[in-house]
Design an enzyme around this catalytic site. Structure first.
Site, PDB file in Angstrom:
ATOM      1  N   ARG A 113      35.077 -16.178 -16.932  1.00 41.39           N
ATOM      2  CA  ARG A 113      35.794 -16.296 -15.655  1.00 41.39           C
ATOM      3  C   ARG A 113      36.700 -15.092 -15.384  1.00 41.39           C
ATOM      4  NH1 ARG A 113      38.752 -18.997 -19.447  1.00 41.39           N
ATOM      5  NH2 ARG A 113      41.033 -18.959 -19.265  1.00 41.39           N
ATOM      6  N   HIS A 114      37.116 -14.429 -16.444  1.00 45.34           N
ATOM      7  CA  HIS A 114      38.030 -13.293 -16.282  1.00 45.34           C
ATOM      8  C   HIS A 114      37.345 -12.103 -15.614  1.00 45.34           C
ATOM      9  CE1 HIS A 114      40.818 -15.570 -18.661  1.00 45.34           C
ATOM     10  NE2 HIS A 114      39.943 -15.627 -19.653  1.00 45.34           N
TER      11      HIS A 114
ATOM     12  N   ASP B  79      57.012   9.497 -24.205  1.00 44.63           N
ATOM     13  CA  ASP B  79      58.036  10.450 -23.764  1.00 44.63           C
ATOM     14  C   ASP B  79      59.043  10.597 -24.911  1.00 44.63           C
ATOM     15  OD1 ASP B  79      59.682   8.214 -23.669  1.00 44.63           O
ATOM     16  OD2 ASP B  79      60.179   8.390 -21.535  1.00 44.63           O
ATOM     17  N   HIS B  80      60.176  11.252 -24.630  1.00 47.06           N
ATOM     18  CA  HIS B  80      61.172  11.478 -25.687  1.00 47.06           C
ATOM     19  C   HIS B  80      61.715  10.172 -26.255  1.00 47.06           C
ATOM     20  CE1 HIS B  80      63.059  11.206 -21.774  1.00 47.06           C
ATOM     21  NE2 HIS B  80      64.171  10.796 -22.362  1.00 47.06           N
TER      22      HIS B  80
ATOM     23  N   CYS C  28      57.436   4.486 -24.015  1.00 44.45           N
ATOM     24  CA  CYS C  28      58.634   5.116 -23.441  1.00 44.45           C
ATOM     25  C   CYS C  28      59.819   4.221 -23.786  1.00 44.45           C
ATOM     26  CB  CYS C  28      58.483   5.370 -21.939  1.00 44.45           C
ATOM     27  SG  CYS C  28      58.319   3.908 -20.894  1.00 44.45           S
ATOM     28  N   GLY C  29      60.950   4.387 -23.127  1.00 45.46           N
ATOM     29  CA  GLY C  29      62.131   3.596 -23.485  1.00 45.46           C
ATOM     30  C   GLY C  29      61.891   2.110 -23.279  1.00 45.46           C
ATOM     31  N   THR C  30      61.394   1.772 -22.108  1.00 46.43           N
ATOM     32  CA  THR C  30      61.153   0.358 -21.778  1.00 46.43           C
ATOM     33  C   THR C  30      59.675  -0.013 -21.762  1.00 46.43           C
ATOM     34  OG1 THR C  30      61.014   0.942 -19.441  1.00 46.43           O
ATOM     35  CG2 THR C  30      63.191   0.276 -20.273  1.00 46.43           C
ATOM     36  N   GLY C  31      58.814   0.963 -21.671  1.00 44.76           N
ATOM     37  CA  GLY C  31      57.377   0.709 -21.466  1.00 44.76           C
ATOM     38  C   GLY C  31      57.026   0.563 -20.003  1.00 44.76           C
ATOM     39  N   ILE C  32      58.049   0.472 -19.157  1.00 47.29           N
ATOM     40  CA  ILE C  32      57.811   0.189 -17.736  1.00 47.29           C
ATOM     41  C   ILE C  32      57.301   1.424 -16.993  1.00 47.29           C
ATOM     42  CG2 ILE C  32      58.902  -0.488 -15.554  1.00 47.29           C
ATOM     43  CD1 ILE C  32      60.870  -2.192 -17.244  1.00 47.29           C
ATOM     44  N   GLY C  33      57.971   2.540 -17.199  1.00 44.08           N
ATOM     45  CA  GLY C  33      57.545   3.774 -16.520  1.00 44.08           C
ATOM     46  C   GLY C  33      56.118   4.138 -16.898  1.00 44.08           C
ATOM     47  N   MET C  34      55.804   4.033 -18.182  1.00 48.63           N
ATOM     48  CA  MET C  34      54.443   4.348 -18.636  1.00 48.63           C
ATOM     49  C   MET C  34      53.432   3.403 -17.974  1.00 48.63           C
ATOM     50  SD  MET C  34      54.167   6.957 -20.569  1.00 48.63           S
ATOM     51  CE  MET C  34      54.841   7.977 -21.887  1.00 48.63           C
TER      52      MET C  34
ATOM     53  N   HIS D   2      42.055 -11.698 -21.538  1.00 47.53           N
ATOM     54  CA  HIS D   2      41.989 -12.082 -20.122  1.00 47.53           C
ATOM     55  C   HIS D   2      41.854 -10.890 -19.187  1.00 47.53           C
ATOM     56  CE1 HIS D   2      44.125 -16.244 -20.737  1.00 47.53           C
ATOM     57  NE2 HIS D   2      43.342 -15.920 -21.753  1.00 47.53           N
TER      58      HIS D   2
HETATM   59  C1  RB5 Z   1      64.010   7.676 -20.403  1.00 45.92           C
HETATM   60  O1  RB5 Z   1      65.396   7.686 -20.442  1.00 45.92           O
HETATM   61  C2  RB5 Z   1      63.516   6.343 -19.854  1.00 45.92           C
HETATM   62  O2  RB5 Z   1      63.859   6.215 -18.520  1.00 45.92           O
HETATM   63  C3  RB5 Z   1      62.015   6.217 -20.034  1.00 45.92           C
HETATM   64  O3  RB5 Z   1      61.702   6.356 -21.386  1.00 45.92           O
HETATM   65  C4  RB5 Z   1      61.389   4.901 -19.626  1.00 45.92           C
HETATM   66  O4  RB5 Z   1      62.096   3.828 -20.149  1.00 45.92           O
HETATM   67  C5  RB5 Z   1      61.072   4.751 -18.223  1.00 45.92           C
HETATM   68  O5  RB5 Z   1      60.482   3.740 -17.805  1.00 45.92           O
END
Ligand code: RB5
Length: 165
Positions: free
Chosen positions: A132-133, A8-9, A65-71, A98
């Site tokens: 095992r994995h 993302d951006h 992405c910013g945190t990698g979490i959303g992706m 694994h």
């Molecule tokens: C964008 O501001 C941010 O929310 C996105 O890049 C990401 O971190 C979401 O998980």
């Protein structure tokens, strides 16, 4: 090995660096965007990337992405996708050994470019250890089949490891 790349951006600049590094090492890749720093919702990039991995066109996806979490959350909605958010190389190695992860997600606001490139290199070069994995991944695949039987009938390539073939 073919790699599908997306961000993302917030992940755009790091995605560009990863692209440069992969190209320098002659890794075949396709960039699914985004192509500038204008705001874009991460699922709009994640879904096409993981669909292409899921279809077998690419061995691996890399999403930033910013945190990698959303992706990671968006990617893991797809049956047959095993997306791992990694912030250091130990996790990147284990994600492959694994978990047979087929998608790596990175947080551009969490880690610097140097560690990110190291993580990508370790992720792409580490093979699945199987053994095992395999049984553990089979349990996840079975749940996916139970929850989404129609989807699996249409796309039978959802077994662990198959995207790497
Ligand atoms: C964008 O501001 C941010 O929310 C996105 O890049 C990401 O971190 C979401 O998980």
């Amino acid at each position: 090995m073919r790699v599908a790349l997306g961000s993302d951006h917030a992940g755009f600049k790091l995605k560009e660096l990863i692209k440069e590094d992969l190209r320098a090492r002659e890794v075949e890749l396709t960039d699914f965007g985004t192509f500038c720093e204008s705001s874009i919702d991460y699922p709009d990039i994640s879904f096409p990337v993981v669909q292409a991995v899921r279809d077998g066109a690419f061995a691996f996806g890399i999403l930033v992405c910013g945190t990698g979490i959303g992706m990671a959350i968006a990617a893991n909605k797809y049956p047959g996708i095993r997306a791992a958010l990694c912030s250091e190389t130990y996790s990147a190695r284990c994600a492959r050994e694994h978990n047979d992860a087929n998608v790596l997600t990175l947080g551009a606001r969490v880690i610097g470019p140097g560690p990110a490139l190291d993580i990508v290199r370790v992720f792409l070069k580490t093979p699945f250890a199987a053994g095992r994995h395999e049984e553990r991944l089979e349990k996840i695949a079975l749940l996916e089949k139970r929850l989404l039987p129609d989807y699996h009938r249409r796309c039978p390539a959802a077994k662990p490891g198959e995207a790497e073939a």
